[in-house]
Design a protein around this motif. Sequence first.
Motif, PDB file in Angstrom:
ATOM      1  N   ILE A   4       0.811  -1.214   0.000  1.00 33.96           N
ATOM      2  CA  ILE A   4       0.000   0.000   0.000  1.00 33.96           C
ATOM      3  C   ILE A   4       0.851   1.273   0.000  1.00 33.96           C
ATOM      4  CG2 ILE A   4      -2.034  -1.036   1.046  1.00 33.96           C
ATOM      5  CD1 ILE A   4      -1.156   0.165   3.732  1.00 33.96           C
ATOM      6  N   ASN A   5       2.144   1.118   0.146  1.00 35.85           N
ATOM      7  CA  ASN A   5       2.987   2.308   0.117  1.00 35.85           C
ATOM      8  C   ASN A   5       4.442   1.898  -0.056  1.00 35.85           C
ATOM      9  OD1 ASN A   5       3.966   4.884   0.294  1.00 35.85           O
ATOM     10  ND2 ASN A   5       2.807   5.411   2.116  1.00 35.85           N
ATOM     11  N   THR A   6       5.157   2.642  -0.841  1.00 43.02           N
ATOM     12  CA  THR A   6       6.595   2.502  -0.936  1.00 43.02           C
ATOM     13  C   THR A   6       7.178   3.899  -1.076  1.00 43.02           C
ATOM     14  OG1 THR A   6       8.449   1.568  -2.164  1.00 43.02           O
ATOM     15  CG2 THR A   6       6.499   2.109  -3.436  1.00 43.02           C
ATOM     16  N   GLN A   7       8.230   4.166  -0.375  1.00 42.51           N
ATOM     17  CA  GLN A   7       8.843   5.484  -0.478  1.00 42.51           C
ATOM     18  C   GLN A   7      10.259   5.466   0.069  1.00 42.51           C
ATOM     19  OE1 GLN A   7       6.932   7.505   3.460  1.00 42.51           O
ATOM     20  NE2 GLN A   7       5.908   7.787   1.568  1.00 42.51           N
ATOM     21  N   GLN A   8      11.003   6.461  -0.368  1.00 44.71           N
ATOM     22  CA  GLN A   8      12.387   6.602   0.045  1.00 44.71           C
ATOM     23  C   GLN A   8      12.452   7.283   1.411  1.00 44.71           C
ATOM     24  OE1 GLN A   8      14.747   8.357  -2.978  1.00 44.71           O
ATOM     25  NE2 GLN A   8      16.516   8.630  -1.676  1.00 44.71           N
ATOM     26  N   SER A   9      13.408   6.854   2.216  1.00 49.67           N
ATOM     27  CA  SER A   9      13.619   7.454   3.532  1.00 49.67           C
ATOM     28  C   SER A   9      14.129   8.879   3.380  1.00 49.67           C
ATOM     29  CB  SER A   9      14.640   6.619   4.304  1.00 49.67           C
ATOM     30  OG  SER A   9      14.988   7.240   5.504  1.00 49.67           O
ATOM     31  N   TRP A  10      13.642   9.778   4.257  1.00 46.58           N
ATOM     32  CA  TRP A  10      14.188  11.132   4.289  1.00 46.58           C
ATOM     33  C   TRP A  10      15.642  11.104   4.701  1.00 46.58           C
ATOM     34  CZ3 TRP A  10       9.481  13.483   7.070  1.00 46.58           C
ATOM     35  CH2 TRP A  10       8.698  14.201   6.164  1.00 46.58           C
ATOM     36  N   LYS A  24      21.834  18.233  11.310  1.00 48.90           N
ATOM     37  CA  LYS A  24      22.632  18.385  10.083  1.00 48.90           C
ATOM     38  C   LYS A  24      21.903  17.763   8.894  1.00 48.90           C
ATOM     39  CE  LYS A  24      27.234  17.479   8.235  1.00 48.90           C
ATOM     40  NZ  LYS A  24      28.550  16.903   8.492  1.00 48.90           N
ATOM     41  N   ILE A  25      21.346  16.572   9.085  1.00 50.37           N
ATOM     42  CA  ILE A  25      20.611  15.916   7.998  1.00 50.37           C
ATOM     43  C   ILE A  25      19.313  16.663   7.707  1.00 50.37           C
ATOM     44  CG2 ILE A  25      19.467  13.783   7.286  1.00 50.37           C
ATOM     45  CD1 ILE A  25      21.514  12.289   9.070  1.00 50.37           C
ATOM     46  N   PHE A  26      18.623  17.120   8.756  1.00 47.87           N
ATOM     47  CA  PHE A  26      17.386  17.882   8.598  1.00 47.87           C
ATOM     48  C   PHE A  26      17.613  19.108   7.721  1.00 47.87           C
ATOM     49  CE2 PHE A  26      14.723  21.409  10.073  1.00 47.87           C
ATOM     50  CZ  PHE A  26      13.457  20.885   9.887  1.00 47.87           C
ATOM     51  N   ASN A  27      18.728  19.777   7.899  1.00 44.12           N
ATOM     52  CA  ASN A  27      19.023  20.999   7.144  1.00 44.12           C
ATOM     53  C   ASN A  27      19.231  20.748   5.657  1.00 44.12           C
ATOM     54  OD1 ASN A  27      18.731  22.727   9.316  1.00 44.12           O
ATOM     55  ND2 ASN A  27      20.868  22.504   9.936  1.00 44.12           N
ATOM     56  N   THR A  28      19.397  19.492   5.258  1.00 52.54           N
ATOM     57  CA  THR A  28      19.537  19.174   3.822  1.00 52.54           C
ATOM     58  C   THR A  28      18.167  19.000   3.148  1.00 52.54           C
ATOM     59  OG1 THR A  28      19.631  16.766   4.086  1.00 52.54           O
ATOM     60  CG2 THR A  28      21.723  17.979   4.255  1.00 52.54           C
ATOM     61  N   LEU A  29      17.087  18.906   3.941  1.00 51.38           N
ATOM     62  CA  LEU A  29      15.745  18.742   3.386  1.00 51.38           C
ATOM     63  C   LEU A  29      15.241  20.066   2.815  1.00 51.38           C
ATOM     64  CD1 LEU A  29      14.062  16.676   6.255  1.00 51.38           C
ATOM     65  CD2 LEU A  29      15.046  15.796   4.132  1.00 51.38           C
ATOM     66  N   SER A  30      14.329  19.978   1.844  1.00 51.46           N
ATOM     67  CA  SER A  30      13.694  21.182   1.312  1.00 51.46           C
ATOM     68  C   SER A  30      12.820  21.796   2.411  1.00 51.46           C
ATOM     69  CB  SER A  30      12.835  20.842   0.098  1.00 51.46           C
ATOM     70  OG  SER A  30      11.681  20.109   0.491  1.00 51.46           O
ATOM     71  N   GLN A  31      12.398  23.029   2.215  1.00 54.37           N
ATOM     72  CA  GLN A  31      11.547  23.694   3.209  1.00 54.37           C
ATOM     73  C   GLN A  31      10.236  22.921   3.386  1.00 54.37           C
ATOM     74  OE1 GLN A  31      10.697  27.809   2.350  1.00 54.37           O
ATOM     75  NE2 GLN A  31      10.074  28.211   4.444  1.00 54.37           N
ATOM     76  N   GLU A  32       9.654  22.424   2.301  1.00 53.37           N
ATOM     77  CA  GLU A  32       8.414  21.647   2.383  1.00 53.37           C
ATOM     78  C   GLU A  32       8.636  20.356   3.173  1.00 53.37           C
ATOM     79  OE1 GLU A  32       5.115  19.469  -0.502  1.00 53.37           O
ATOM     80  OE2 GLU A  32       6.771  20.578  -1.400  1.00 53.37           O
ATOM     81  N   GLU A  33       9.755  19.672   2.913  1.00 50.16           N
ATOM     82  CA  GLU A  33      10.063  18.441   3.645  1.00 50.16           C
ATOM     83  C   GLU A  33      10.299  18.724   5.133  1.00 50.16           C
ATOM     84  OE1 GLU A  33      12.200  15.647   0.290  1.00 50.16           O
ATOM     85  OE2 GLU A  33      13.350  17.298   1.167  1.00 50.16           O
TER      86      GLU A  33
END
Length: 114
Positions: A4-10, A24-33
């Motif tokens: 029912i779902n497949t997706q890549q890990s943030w 540090k990893i959070f800061n690599t995400l887009s603003q929406e993410e």
Amino acid sequence: LISINTQQSWFRPSNSYSSTKIEKIFNTLSQEEQLLYRSLNQYPRSNSNLECSEDLLAIFRSNAYPTSDISAGVFPVISRINSECKPNIHFHCENMNNSIHGFVYAIRDILKGQ
């Protein structure tokens, strides 16, 4: 079984989950993410209105799924699935093209709203 779902890990830090590493990893995400990540459940809930790296770590610890023996990952939608004593899904993780993907399979009937 139906996927029912497949997706890549943030993100998926290896065996240590420090607030500094998560931030540090959070800061690599887009603003929406980043907004989606911050909207995940957090325990313990911060008493402060300030957003800090400890909050990011609490969100990670509250929502991460194991991706191997030494790591875990937060997934945009999969991490929103609540757990219960009698689960109706099975989570499975695979490394595909050097990227971690999560799969959710229904293991029994799921009624609307469950």
